[in-house]
Design a protein around this motif. Sequence first.
Motif, mmCIF file in Angstrom:
data_model
loop_
_atom_site.group_PDB
_atom_site.id
_atom_site.type_symbol
_atom_site.label_atom_id
_atom_site.label_comp_id
_atom_site.label_asym_id
_atom_site.label_seq_id
_atom_site.Cartn_x
_atom_site.Cartn_y
_atom_site.Cartn_z
ATOM 1 N N THR A 113 0.819 -1.225 0.000
ATOM 2 C CA THR A 113 0.000 0.000 0.000
ATOM 3 C C THR A 113 0.849 1.270 0.000
ATOM 4 O OG1 THR A 113 -0.191 -0.210 2.412
ATOM 5 C CG2 THR A 113 -1.979 -1.107 1.085
ATOM 6 N N LYS A 115 3.454 1.784 -1.608
ATOM 7 C CA LYS A 115 4.065 2.006 -2.916
ATOM 8 C C LYS A 115 3.043 2.278 -4.022
ATOM 9 C CE LYS A 115 8.175 -0.844 -2.006
ATOM 10 N NZ LYS A 115 8.980 -1.990 -2.487
ATOM 11 N N ILE A 116 1.768 2.347 -3.685
ATOM 12 C CA ILE A 116 0.745 2.576 -4.700
ATOM 13 C C ILE A 116 0.909 3.964 -5.307
ATOM 14 C CG2 ILE A 116 -1.739 2.859 -5.115
ATOM 15 C CD1 ILE A 116 -2.229 0.726 -2.990
ATOM 16 N N SER A 117 1.041 4.009 -6.637
ATOM 17 C CA SER A 117 1.276 5.282 -7.327
ATOM 18 C C SER A 117 0.073 5.732 -8.165
ATOM 19 C CB SER A 117 2.503 5.160 -8.238
ATOM 20 O OG SER A 117 2.315 4.137 -9.205
ATOM 21 N N GLY A 118 -0.962 4.921 -8.210
ATOM 22 C CA GLY A 118 -2.140 5.280 -8.985
ATOM 23 C C GLY A 118 -3.098 4.108 -9.069
ATOM 24 N N TRP A 119 -4.143 4.297 -9.878
ATOM 25 C CA TRP A 119 -5.160 3.258 -10.037
ATOM 26 C C TRP A 119 -5.519 3.116 -11.514
ATOM 27 C CZ3 TRP A 119 -6.834 0.635 -5.684
ATOM 28 C CH2 TRP A 119 -6.464 1.196 -4.458
ATOM 29 N N ASP A 177 -7.257 5.124 -16.670
ATOM 30 C CA ASP A 177 -6.780 5.678 -15.416
ATOM 31 C C ASP A 177 -7.970 5.989 -14.513
ATOM 32 O OD1 ASP A 177 -4.060 5.617 -16.075
ATOM 33 O OD2 ASP A 177 -4.203 7.527 -17.143
ATOM 34 N N PRO A 201 -4.696 -1.162 -7.978
ATOM 35 C CA PRO A 201 -3.543 -0.322 -7.675
ATOM 36 C C PRO A 201 -2.366 -0.546 -8.605
ATOM 37 C CG PRO A 201 -3.690 -2.135 -6.108
ATOM 38 C CD PRO A 201 -4.924 -2.198 -6.964
ATOM 39 N N VAL A 202 -1.650 0.530 -8.869
ATOM 40 C CA VAL A 202 -0.410 0.477 -9.649
ATOM 41 C C VAL A 202 0.735 0.687 -8.672
ATOM 42 C CG1 VAL A 202 0.917 1.558 -11.486
ATOM 43 C CG2 VAL A 202 -1.584 1.411 -11.679
ATOM 44 N N PHE A 203 1.726 -0.198 -8.715
ATOM 45 C CA PHE A 203 2.882 -0.042 -7.806
ATOM 46 C C PHE A 203 4.140 -0.616 -8.448
ATOM 47 C CE2 PHE A 203 0.151 -3.623 -6.536
ATOM 48 C CZ PHE A 203 0.995 -4.702 -6.701
#
Length: 203
Positions: A113, A115-119, A177, A201-203
């Motif tokens: 969590t 490190k999540i940079s976006g969705w 996105d 999530p994007v990480f």
Amino acid sequence: MDVNYYLDIRVIESSGDTDLKLGHIRNQIYTVIHGAFRKLPAHYALALEISDKLKARQEQFVQKHGRSAKPNFDILRIFAEKQDELDELIEAIKGHWKIRDYTVLGVAIPVPTAKISGWKSYRRFRIPTRKAERTQLSEHNEPLRDRRLKTARDKPFFQVRSQSTGQGFTVIVDILDSENAGPGFPDSYGLARKESPFALPVF
């Protein structure tokens, strides 16, 4: 959908690295996974990722040909709310020879969590049949089906064979996105629906 754990399944090409072979093997692997998804619907969500090896190959393609490589991916990242749901999925597919011979099957790992940079939302991109063609035309009088076929060319896809009917069909994936996770649940393909949106999530 709450996504607390994920599992990476990396598709391995056979001898002679070509996108065609990767795509063919990937389709077969996804057919196996989709069969497991159907037994526990709304529990598994699918994201598409690319390994460092494939990314480097695509960069080499750009340097050699001076144009972008066609979008590709070799990692099926599967999310679930609970670890035991992913463990159950692993048990269901690990004995299949295609999974054994052509994938690196990971283990269930907590989503990082911090490190999540976006969705991103992964949705099925539908193309109307000619019979169901809507009458909506663009400003150039181009039918909706034709416009969607053109748009679909640059989207990732799977060619799947139904285990019940034996018929083949294409699942095109639209990646959007998103600002947050959203409240929806995945369909039997692991994808979001328009009426039940969610993001991963994007990480």
